[in-house]
Design a protein around this motif. Structure first.
Motif, PDB file in Angstrom:
ATOM      1  N   TRP A 255      40.213 -12.706  11.555  1.00  0.00           N
ATOM      2  CA  TRP A 255      40.997 -11.881  10.629  1.00  0.00           C
ATOM      3  C   TRP A 255      42.008 -11.092  11.459  1.00  0.00           C
ATOM      4  O   TRP A 255      41.615 -10.236  12.251  1.00  0.00           O
ATOM      5  CB  TRP A 255      40.077 -10.937   9.855  1.00  0.00           C
ATOM      6  N   LEU A 256      43.276 -11.415  11.282  1.00  0.00           N
ATOM      7  CA  LEU A 256      44.328 -10.805  12.095  1.00  0.00           C
ATOM      8  C   LEU A 256      45.051  -9.727  11.304  1.00  0.00           C
ATOM      9  O   LEU A 256      45.079  -9.748  10.079  1.00  0.00           O
ATOM     10  CB  LEU A 256      45.324 -11.879  12.545  1.00  0.00           C
ATOM     11  N   LEU A 257      45.632  -8.835  12.054  1.00  0.00           N
ATOM     12  CA  LEU A 257      46.375  -7.740  11.442  1.00  0.00           C
ATOM     13  C   LEU A 257      47.831  -7.839  11.871  1.00  0.00           C
ATOM     14  O   LEU A 257      48.126  -8.050  13.048  1.00  0.00           O
ATOM     15  CB  LEU A 257      45.767  -6.412  11.927  1.00  0.00           C
TER      16      LEU A 257
ATOM     17  N   TRP B 184      39.561  -5.960  12.863  1.00  0.00           N
ATOM     18  CA  TRP B 184      40.450  -7.108  13.024  1.00  0.00           C
ATOM     19  C   TRP B 184      40.226  -7.740  14.399  1.00  0.00           C
ATOM     20  O   TRP B 184      39.687  -7.111  15.300  1.00  0.00           O
ATOM     21  CB  TRP B 184      41.907  -6.692  12.835  1.00  0.00           C
ATOM     22  N   ASP B 185      40.616  -9.009  14.494  1.00  0.00           N
ATOM     23  CA  ASP B 185      40.459  -9.740  15.750  1.00  0.00           C
ATOM     24  C   ASP B 185      41.749  -9.652  16.556  1.00  0.00           C
ATOM     25  O   ASP B 185      42.837  -9.759  16.008  1.00  0.00           O
ATOM     26  CB  ASP B 185      40.132 -11.213  15.459  1.00  0.00           C
TER      27      ASP B 185
ATOM     28  N   GLY C 237      42.602 -15.765   8.811  1.00  0.00           N
ATOM     29  CA  GLY C 237      43.173 -14.951   7.737  1.00  0.00           C
ATOM     30  C   GLY C 237      43.971 -13.816   8.330  1.00  0.00           C
ATOM     31  O   GLY C 237      44.031 -13.637   9.547  1.00  0.00           O
ATOM     32  N   ARG C 238      44.584 -13.055   7.450  1.00  0.00           N
ATOM     33  CA  ARG C 238      45.363 -11.924   7.968  1.00  0.00           C
ATOM     34  C   ARG C 238      45.529 -10.875   6.880  1.00  0.00           C
ATOM     35  O   ARG C 238      45.500 -11.160   5.668  1.00  0.00           O
ATOM     36  CB  ARG C 238      46.716 -12.374   8.492  1.00  0.00           C
TER      37      ARG C 238
ATOM     38  N   ALA D 168      34.274 -18.031  15.933  1.00  0.00           N
ATOM     39  CA  ALA D 168      35.283 -18.344  14.926  1.00  0.00           C
ATOM     40  C   ALA D 168      35.425 -19.853  14.773  1.00  0.00           C
ATOM     41  O   ALA D 168      35.327 -20.585  15.737  1.00  0.00           O
ATOM     42  CB  ALA D 168      36.614 -17.736  15.349  1.00  0.00           C
ATOM     43  N   ASN D 169      35.621 -20.289  13.547  1.00  0.00           N
ATOM     44  CA  ASN D 169      35.948 -21.702  13.343  1.00  0.00           C
ATOM     45  C   ASN D 169      37.437 -21.785  13.058  1.00  0.00           C
ATOM     46  O   ASN D 169      38.216 -20.961  13.500  1.00  0.00           O
ATOM     47  CB  ASN D 169      35.092 -22.288  12.213  1.00  0.00           C
TER      48      ASN D 169
END
Ligand SMILES: [Zn+2]
Length: 286
Positions: free
Chosen positions: A42-44, A73-74, A10-11, A5-6
């Protein structure tokens, strides 16, 4: 995601008032593709703060729906219902700096227009506070929407001082979103155009909380046959997970792309779709 990841975070932040439908999928897809195209995280976040609207078990259904479409999701999802102490703390910060005031007005007294500022300069002694409002500063808010272009809103004139703690004691959506986006380190919000109007309000809150507001992209809404926004309130049906490629391609087309054919599986879809997204937004890549 398999690549490191850089800085991009996002989410996707659904409210568990029912399962995801074709409309929510379009927003989720754009957000997911944007994060993947940027090799970001990418978060939830489960926005279950509006408890009267929460449907028990809907959060689990949403997670299963995303998994069925191959959307990963991460980290662990964040549930807003577990964040009450953080909201209280952020509210205390705003209060200590004079950014909030108690309001005794009923909905009927305020009416439909902007809040007229009735309680802004203090309340008579012994008055019972119903809700807490954010003291909106004068002036206009400008931001660049990555889909819709430059936007300008005068929150003080268009909305007025808005509620951050409701009369029923619940925290307002605008407030918890800003607190959580900052907490999760979100750099990019990609969501449906129905939330475009919320952005300027959220920026005023972020400024008062001294946190950076993310970049934004608002993607087109999916309308039903009557021209109404596809939503849980309009009883939109859950999207079909039995034929994931059909479901994915339908959302993909709504983002303005041509159908992807000869797909092997959902991973194939995401790989190819991510390439297309990268071509559309080449400047995105850090
Ligand atoms: Zn009032």
């Amino acid at each position: 995601m398999s690549v490191p990841a850089n800085g991009y975070v996002g989410r996707f932040a659904p409210s568990p008032s029912g399962p995801l439908h074709d409309g929510s999928l379009v927003a989720a897809m754009a957000s997911y593709l944007d994060a993947r195209a940027c090799r970001g995280r990418w978060l939830l976040r489960i926005e279950d703060i509006d408890t009267p609207r929460v449907v028990p078990g809907a959060d689990r259904v949403i997670l299963q729906q995303l998994q069925a479409l191959g959307m990963h999701w991460d980290g662990e999802p964040l549930w807003q219902s577990q964040r009450l102490a953080a909201y209280q703390q952020a509210f205390g910060q705003l209060q200590a700096q004079g950014h909030v005031f108690g309001c005794t007005c009923t909905r009927a007294q305020v009416g439909k227009g902007p809040y007229p500022g009735t309680c802004r300069n203090g309340l008579p002694e012994g008055a019972t506070v119903r809700a807490w409002r954010f003291r909106v500063p004068d002036g206009s808010i400008s931001f660049d929407d990555r889909w819709l272009g430059p936007q300008q809103h005068d929150v003080a004139r268009e909305v007025g001082d808005f509620i951050i703690r409701r009369a029923d004691g619940l925290w307002a959506y605008q407030f918890v979103v800003v607190v959580d986006d900052a907490f999760q380190g979100i750099t990019d919000i990609v969501r449906g155009a129905d939330l475009l109007d919320s952005t300027a309000r959220q920026i005023t809150l972020a400024q008062a909380l001294v946190v950076t507001y993310p970049r934004v992209m608002h993607v087109p809404l999916v309308l039903d046959d009557n021209g109404l926004k596809l939503s849980k309130q309009n009883h939109a049906r859950p999207f079909d997970t039995a034929q994931p490629l059909v479901t994915l391609n339908r959302a993909w087309q709504r983002l303005g792309f041509d159908t992807l054919s000869n797909l092997h599986d959902v991973d194939d879809f995401w790989g190819r779709a991510t390439q297309h997204w990268r071509q559309r937004y080449p400047h995105l890549i850090y």
